[in-house]
Design an enzyme around this catalytic site. Structure first.
Site, short mmCIF file in Angstrom:
data_model
loop_
_atom_site.label_atom_id
_atom_site.label_comp_id
_atom_site.label_asym_id
_atom_site.label_seq_id
_atom_site.Cartn_x
_atom_site.Cartn_y
_atom_site.Cartn_z
N ASP A 83 26.98 -13.10 60.24
CA ASP A 83 25.91 -12.42 59.51
C ASP A 83 24.61 -13.22 59.42
OD1 ASP A 83 24.98 -10.21 58.07
OD2 ASP A 83 25.45 -11.13 56.15
N CYS A 91 37.79 9.11 61.63
CA CYS A 91 37.27 9.70 60.40
C CYS A 91 37.61 11.18 60.28
CB CYS A 91 35.75 9.53 60.33
SG CYS A 91 35.21 7.84 60.04
N CYS A 97 36.61 14.21 57.43
CA CYS A 97 36.30 13.62 56.12
C CYS A 97 34.83 13.25 56.04
CB CYS A 97 37.16 12.39 55.89
SG CYS A 97 36.83 11.52 54.33
N CYS A 115 27.02 9.39 48.24
CA CYS A 115 25.81 8.56 48.19
C CYS A 115 24.80 9.12 47.19
CB CYS A 115 25.17 8.47 49.57
SG CYS A 115 23.68 7.43 49.58
N CYS A 130 25.64 -1.69 46.40
CA CYS A 130 26.30 -0.43 46.05
C CYS A 130 27.57 -0.34 46.89
CB CYS A 130 25.38 0.75 46.35
SG CYS A 130 26.12 2.37 46.02
N CYS A 135 30.11 4.32 48.92
CA CYS A 135 30.62 4.86 50.18
C CYS A 135 31.86 4.12 50.65
CB CYS A 135 29.53 4.87 51.25
SG CYS A 135 28.93 3.24 51.76
N CYS A 139 36.52 5.69 50.55
CA CYS A 139 37.15 5.88 51.86
C CYS A 139 38.68 5.96 51.72
CB CYS A 139 36.79 4.72 52.79
SG CYS A 139 37.56 4.87 54.44
#
Length: 343
Positions: A132, A186, A189, A196, A239, A242, A246
């Site tokens: 990162d 996914c 879904c 959000c 945040c 999201c 899942c």
């Protein structure tokens, strides 16, 4: 070489990683075009660094031409609680799970270096480690390495460990057998899209950072657009909405390091609002939160106070209306006005 790779995975798991995969540096040629389109739309907001060194960011093979393999690794930071529960007390600030404890850069890089040293000792090769802090498209590389896939929320997720993971990469001159890339699972879904608060997803698998609460509370400098402030709720650093909804998180594994579960979960807003720069630095030493500085944190706290509906917090905001930082003063005045109207 397959035996070496198997032993490398054993060493990676001993170092705390929950998954490992291998791909070639040139395994994701499509990322350059996707990055260009993202930047052309201006969706990176004030993150100017994303527009720098795009030749490397869009092409991992160009970052270190001598590299022959990329070892991608996942380090779990799964929470012990439901992060959405922290949104229920408006007198406290919600902090993203990844920032509630020790700075993940320190933890993951140490584990990466341990694995890399083992690899160098076992095979004559050179290595470089990244987590990162370099122009590396870690999520597409992780998908190419078979660790997981980028979900509709653009984060990496897996049927084995959910989506609460940090990613690290070891570039090496060693030729390792690549793994098969992971497919997307996914289906129909769309929980992450629908939850959000600021509609930051223009479409599935696309993110507009300019509307993302993580971006707005961490990367964005100056006042936040008024139309987005209410959506921040009491989120003062990042945040997790999201991520938290899942369904694949039913397979989440325990955090790799207990230091991720630290002291910064749901702090009291009134206590944060009075911090000066020195007190802020002392309180958040060793935390990724320290990077945003006192002014940006107190600005976020003022937005949370304005959204709280708590009349007893109005004097706190009032005391910041003439703050030296113009964004803090603007946020404080907005908060006072909101609380007046709601009283």
């Amino acid at each position: 070489m397959n035996e070496l790779k198997a032993r490398l995975e054993q060493e990676a798991r001993a170092a705390g990683f929950v998954s490992m995969g291998v791909c070639r540096p040139d395994a994701v040629p499509e990322t350059a075009g996707r990055l260009d389109a993202f930047l052309a739309e201006g969706r990176h907001g004030q993150m100017g660094w994303m527009a720098e060194r795009t030749g490397w960011r869009g092409n991992a093979a160009a970052l270190w031409p001598e590299a022959r393999s990329v070892v991608m690794l996942a380090h779990s930071y799964a929470p012990e609680h439901d992060p959405l529960a922290d949104l229920e007390d408006p007198s406290r600030g919600a902090v993203s799970v990844y920032a509630q404890g020790r700075d993940y850069h320190d933890v993951v890089k140490k584990a990466l270096k341990r694995v890399a040293r083992w690899l160098v000792a076992e095979a004559e090769c050179e290595v470089k480690v990244f987590t990162d802090t370099a122009p590396v498209m870690e999520k597409p590389l992780a998908q190419a390495a078979g660790i997981g896939w980028q979900g509709k929320h653009t984060n990496l997720l897996s049927r084995e460990f959910g989506n609460w993971v940090f990613l690290g990469a070891i570039f090496t001159t060693l030729e390792l057998e690549p793994d098969a890339p992971e497919a997307e699972h996914c289906g129909s879904c769309r929980r992450c899209l629908d939850v959000c608060p600021t509609d930051a997803f223009p479409a599935p698998f696309q993110l507009d950072a300019r509307r993302c609460i993580s971006y707005l509370t961490i990367e964005h400098r100056g006042p936040v657009e008024e139309g987005l402030r209410e959506g921040l709720g009491n989120r003062i650093y990042g945040c997790d909405d999201c991520l938290a909804v899942c369904p694949w998180n039913k397979f989440a594994v325990a955090a790799s390091d207990l230091r991720y579960h630290g002291p910064h979960r749901a702090p009291d807003l009134a206590g944060l609002a009075v911090l000066d720069d020195a007190a802020f630095r002392q309180r958040f030493a060793g935390s990724p939160i320290k990077r945003i500085g006192r002014d940006r944190m107190v600005r976020n706290v003022c937005y949370a106070i304005g959204n709280s509906g708590r009349e007893e917090l109005r004097p706190v905001a009032q005391s910041l209306c003439e703050d030296e930082d113009s964004a803090v003063a603007d946020a404080a005045r907005w908060a006072v006005g909101r609380l007046w109207r709601s009283s």
